[in-house]
Design a protein around this motif. Structure first.
Motif, PDB file in Angstrom:
ATOM      1  N   GLY A  45      45.435  74.337  21.228  1.00  0.00           N
ATOM      2  CA  GLY A  45      46.607  73.632  21.740  1.00  0.00           C
ATOM      3  C   GLY A  45      46.868  73.866  23.219  1.00  0.00           C
ATOM      4  O   GLY A  45      47.815  73.312  23.781  1.00  0.00           O
TER       5      GLY A  45
ATOM      6  N   CYS B 292      37.827  71.792  21.310  1.00  0.00           N
ATOM      7  CA  CYS B 292      38.584  72.975  21.749  1.00  0.00           C
ATOM      8  C   CYS B 292      37.671  74.126  22.167  1.00  0.00           C
ATOM      9  O   CYS B 292      36.752  74.499  21.453  1.00  0.00           O
ATOM     10  CB  CYS B 292      39.528  73.453  20.632  1.00  0.00           C
ATOM     11  N   ASP B 293      37.965  74.647  23.343  1.00  0.00           N
ATOM     12  CA  ASP B 293      37.226  75.778  23.917  1.00  0.00           C
ATOM     13  C   ASP B 293      37.230  77.017  23.045  1.00  0.00           C
ATOM     14  O   ASP B 293      36.349  77.858  23.137  1.00  0.00           O
ATOM     15  CB  ASP B 293      37.944  76.196  25.215  1.00  0.00           C
TER      16      ASP B 293
ATOM     17  N   CYS C  94      43.946  74.650  25.696  1.00  0.00           N
ATOM     18  CA  CYS C  94      42.796  74.535  26.602  1.00  0.00           C
ATOM     19  C   CYS C  94      42.713  73.113  27.162  1.00  0.00           C
ATOM     20  O   CYS C  94      43.447  72.213  26.771  1.00  0.00           O
ATOM     21  CB  CYS C  94      41.502  74.899  25.878  1.00  0.00           C
TER      22      CYS C  94
ATOM     23  N   MET D  51      42.228  74.593  16.624  1.00  0.00           N
ATOM     24  CA  MET D  51      42.636  73.916  17.866  1.00  0.00           C
ATOM     25  C   MET D  51      43.689  74.792  18.539  1.00  0.00           C
ATOM     26  O   MET D  51      44.789  74.942  18.016  1.00  0.00           O
ATOM     27  CB  MET D  51      43.293  72.570  17.548  1.00  0.00           C
TER      28      MET D  51
HETATM   29 ZN   LIG Z   1      41.965  74.225  22.632  1.00  0.00          ZN
END
Ligand SMILES: [Zn+2]
Ligand SMILES: [Zn+2]
Length: 368
Positions: A94, A107-108, A96, A92
């Motif tokens: 944190g 998450c991207d 995007c 993750m």
């Molecule tokens: Zn993300």
């Protein structure tokens, strides 16, 4: 410093896993080394050995573990030596869009750490010096694991490691599907297809949410017995493909409010959707083969306002949800003890996978 330790490796598609000695290189920037205390053997690990989840081999398996941080790389701020941590198999970032709107499992950036570290390199090497990939960027079915700090969630070690570990995949996937994705309401009627490690947790998630009736559908008597322990009020023994729509609608007085597919089959997803009452919600939790498709009668969408959706890792926010699950356990509301039906040493890993494949366990756990 570099360390040596045993790891469970998938070498060849469709072949049993092997336990081998591996070198773990020191952590790079943002990474930590975790000494693993316990790791669950999940169906997704098995999928990594047979190509259903296509990650390049050779691959250190494992993504559901508890352990202790023993070394931190440069720039690490989220973890310190001595922290008790659970692996989170989704990186993750944190930053995007999805992380920012509270949906970090989408998450991207997660694709950057699917089987390597974030920078595309590896910290693990075999005896010949060749790089080994790591399942979901964590590869925790080993004595040690090097992972990014954003793949970690701290936890309170008063929960034993072999039970806490399960929160890292099966429990959060299942309970989360019921309480985060479906948001099951009290008094509702739920149907759960597949009573394995994840299905049992969907069942207990529905029970925690206050569902009045919970049907479990599986082919195995053992699993259906377990399902009752986890809160199923009705159990039905039937092969995955059997059309139960009529009998289920009759038994539930019109169909399910919520139906969960935990088998990994396009047909079962269709069956779950068909068994809904008007306004019902079907949630696909299982990972079907890439070629699988699901057909629904289109006009039932407007006429009956039914919903077919999916749940990825229980729509979780791991840093909120992992501690929340452990609190539920400590309060006696979440069953973890009953979930661990067998413990193994790492050298027994091939047997642990065979037991998983034959459906013997709710959850098998390798302890160190
Ligand atoms: Zn993300
Ligand atoms: Zn898993």
């Amino acid at each position: 410093m570099a360390r040596k330790g045993r790891a469970v490796v998938a070498r060849e598609l469709g072949k049993p896993v092997v336990v081998e000695e591996v070198t773990f290189d020191p952590p790079a920037r943002g990474e930590v080394v975790v000494k693993i205390a316990a790791v669950g053997v999940c169906h997704s690990d098995l999928s990594g050995t047979n190509g259903t989840i296509a990650l390049p081999l050779p691959l250190i398996l494992g993504h559901e573990a508890a352990g202790t941080v023993i070394e931190v790389g440069e720039g690490v701020t989220d973890a310190a030596v001595g922290d008790h941590v659970l692996a989170n198999w989704i990186y993750m970032c944190g930053r995007c869009r999805y992380c920012n709107i509270g949906r970090p499992v989408l998450c991207d950036q997660q694709g950057k750490a699917l089987y390597t570290m974030l920078d595309g390199t590896s910290r693990t090497r075999d005896a010949a010096g060749n790089a080994l990939n790591v399942f979901s960027g964590v590869g925790v079915m080993a004595e040690y694991a090097v992972m990014h700090e954003r793949n970690l969630v701290k936890y309170d070690p008063k929960v034993p490691a072999d039970r806490a570990a399960l929160v890292g995949c099966a429990v959060t996937t299942g309970v989360g599907a019921a309480i985060n994705t479906a948001r099951v309401v009290p008094g509702s009627t739920c149907g759960v297809w597949g009573a394995g490690g994840v299905g049992l947790n969907v069942i207990q998630g529905c029970a925690i949410a206050g569902a009045e009736r919970i049907f479990a559908i599986d082919t195995s008597d053992t699993k259906l017995e377990l399902a009752k322990k986890f809160g199923a009020t009705d159990v039905i023994k039937a092969p995955a493909g059997e059309d139960l729509t009529k009998s289920l609608k009759k038994a539930t007085g019109g169909g399910f409010d919520y139906a969960f597919e935990c088998v990994g089959s396009g047909e079962v997803a269709a069956a779950a959707y068909k068994a809904l009452r008007r306004g019902g919600l079907a949630v696909v939790v299982g990972v079907a083969p890439a070629s699988a498709t699901t057909t629904v009668v289109t006009r039932t969408l407007p006429f009956e306002e039914k919903t077919l959706t999916g749940s990825y890792f229980g729509s979780a926010r791991p840093r909120e949800d992992f501690p929340r699950m452990l609190s539920l356990y400590s309060a006696g509301k979440l069953k973890l003890d009953e979930l661990v039906t067998q413990r193994y040493q790492i050298d027994d890993a091939p047997r642990a996978f065979a037991d998983l494949e034959s459906g013997k366990n709710a959850r098998g756990v390798i302890v160190f």
